[in-house]
Design an enzyme around this catalytic site. Sequence first.
Site, PDB file in Angstrom:
ATOM      1  N   PRO A 157       0.793  -1.236   0.000  1.00  0.00           N
ATOM      2  CA  PRO A 157       0.000   0.000   0.000  1.00  0.00           C
ATOM      3  C   PRO A 157       0.826   1.288   0.000  1.00  0.00           C
ATOM      4  O   PRO A 157       0.800   2.070   0.954  1.00  0.00           O
ATOM      5  CB  PRO A 157      -0.817  -0.132   1.281  1.00  0.00           C
ATOM      6  CG  PRO A 157       0.069  -0.916   2.198  1.00  0.00           C
ATOM      7  CD  PRO A 157       0.799  -1.889   1.313  1.00  0.00           C
ATOM      8  N   CYS A 158       1.512   1.539  -1.104  1.00  0.00           N
ATOM      9  CA  CYS A 158       2.281   2.780  -1.211  1.00  0.00           C
ATOM     10  C   CYS A 158       1.360   3.996  -1.218  1.00  0.00           C
ATOM     11  O   CYS A 158       1.803   5.118  -0.943  1.00  0.00           O
ATOM     12  CB  CYS A 158       3.169   2.769  -2.447  1.00  0.00           C
ATOM     13  SG  CYS A 158       2.312   2.460  -4.001  1.00  0.00           S
ATOM     14  N   HIS A 159       0.059   3.785  -1.489  1.00  0.00           N
ATOM     15  CA  HIS A 159      -0.890   4.891  -1.471  1.00  0.00           C
ATOM     16  C   HIS A 159      -1.114   5.424  -0.056  1.00  0.00           C
ATOM     17  O   HIS A 159      -1.656   6.522   0.110  1.00  0.00           O
ATOM     18  CB  HIS A 159      -2.233   4.452  -2.079  1.00  0.00           C
ATOM     19  CG  HIS A 159      -2.827   3.250  -1.413  1.00  0.00           C
ATOM     20  ND1 HIS A 159      -2.538   1.957  -1.805  1.00  0.00           N
ATOM     21  CD2 HIS A 159      -3.702   3.135  -0.369  1.00  0.00           C
ATOM     22  CE1 HIS A 159      -3.204   1.110  -1.045  1.00  0.00           C
ATOM     23  NE2 HIS A 159      -3.913   1.804  -0.167  1.00  0.00           N
TER      24      HIS A 159
END
Length: 285
Positions: free
Chosen positions: A246-248
Site C-alpha cells: 500500500p504505497c498509497h
Amino acid sequence: MKTQEDIHFDRIAKAITFLQGNFKTQPTLDEVAAYVHLSPFHFQKMFTEWAGVSPKKFLQYLTVEHAKKMLKNNQFTLSETAFETGLSGTGRLHDLFVNIEGMTPGDYKNGGTFLNINYSFEESPFGLLLIASTAKGICHVAFADNPESSLQDMKHTFPNAVYTEASDSFQKGIMTFFRKDWTAPHQLKLHLKGTDFQLKVWETLLKVPMGQLVTYGDIARAINRPKASRAVGTAIGNNPVAFLIPCHRVIQATGVIGEYHWGSARKKAIIGWEASQADILISES
C-alpha cells in the site's frame, strides 16, 4: 474498450478531484452531479454504492486536516501497529499475510530467463488491473488504463520470461480484498524483483493498516534509515504491486496526499475508500 465499471470509476475519480479542488466552497450535490453529467439521484446512488458513504462524508476523508488526524492517531510504531491491527492474525481490518521472496540475483540480472509468468486483466473498484504471477507468487500488479501499454511495461521488466494469458489461484486471491472481505486471513505470496533496500521498504509498507497513513520519514525510521527519506520515496515509487503493497498510504508530513504512480486522483480515491471502509467496520464492531 472500457467496461461499465471503468466508466463508473472515471466519473467517481472526476468527482473526487472536483470535491477536493473545491472543498472550501462546499459544493452541493447538484453541483458535483452536474460536473460529472449525472442526475443528483443517480450520482448519490452510484457514489454511495461505491464508497459506502455519501459524497459529502467522503470529502471529509480527503481534506488535509483529516489526513493530519489520521497521521496523528497512529501513535504506535509500525511494528506495534502491525501486531495490533491484523498482521498478527488477531485483527479485522486487514488480515494480510504476505511472504516476500526476493528473486535471486540471477533472476534479476537475466531479465526473467526461465520464468513462466501468467497474467490476466481484472476489474477493481479503482479501474482495470493487470495482475501477473510466477509459480512462487504475485510478481506484478498495475492499474491498466491502457491495457496494451501496461502489458508492454511489464514485459520490459522481465524481457526474457515466457508469458501466458491465464488466471491462477494467486491472481484470484487478490480480488477478495476488493470484495471487502477483511474478516478472514488470506495467504498470499509475492515473488518480487528488487534490491534488499527496496524489499525492506515494501515489506514495511505492508505493516501500515488500512485506514491509516504514514509519511516517508516514518518509513525511513521504521527501517532504521532515518536520513533516507528520499531513497525511501524512490523505492515506494518503484513498487511493482499496486494496492496490495500500500504505497498509497504514504503521504507528505504536511498532510498533503501527493502524487501516485497510477495517478493522484486514484490515490485520493483509494485513501478515501479505505478510510470509509475502516469507519464502517469500526461502527459495526
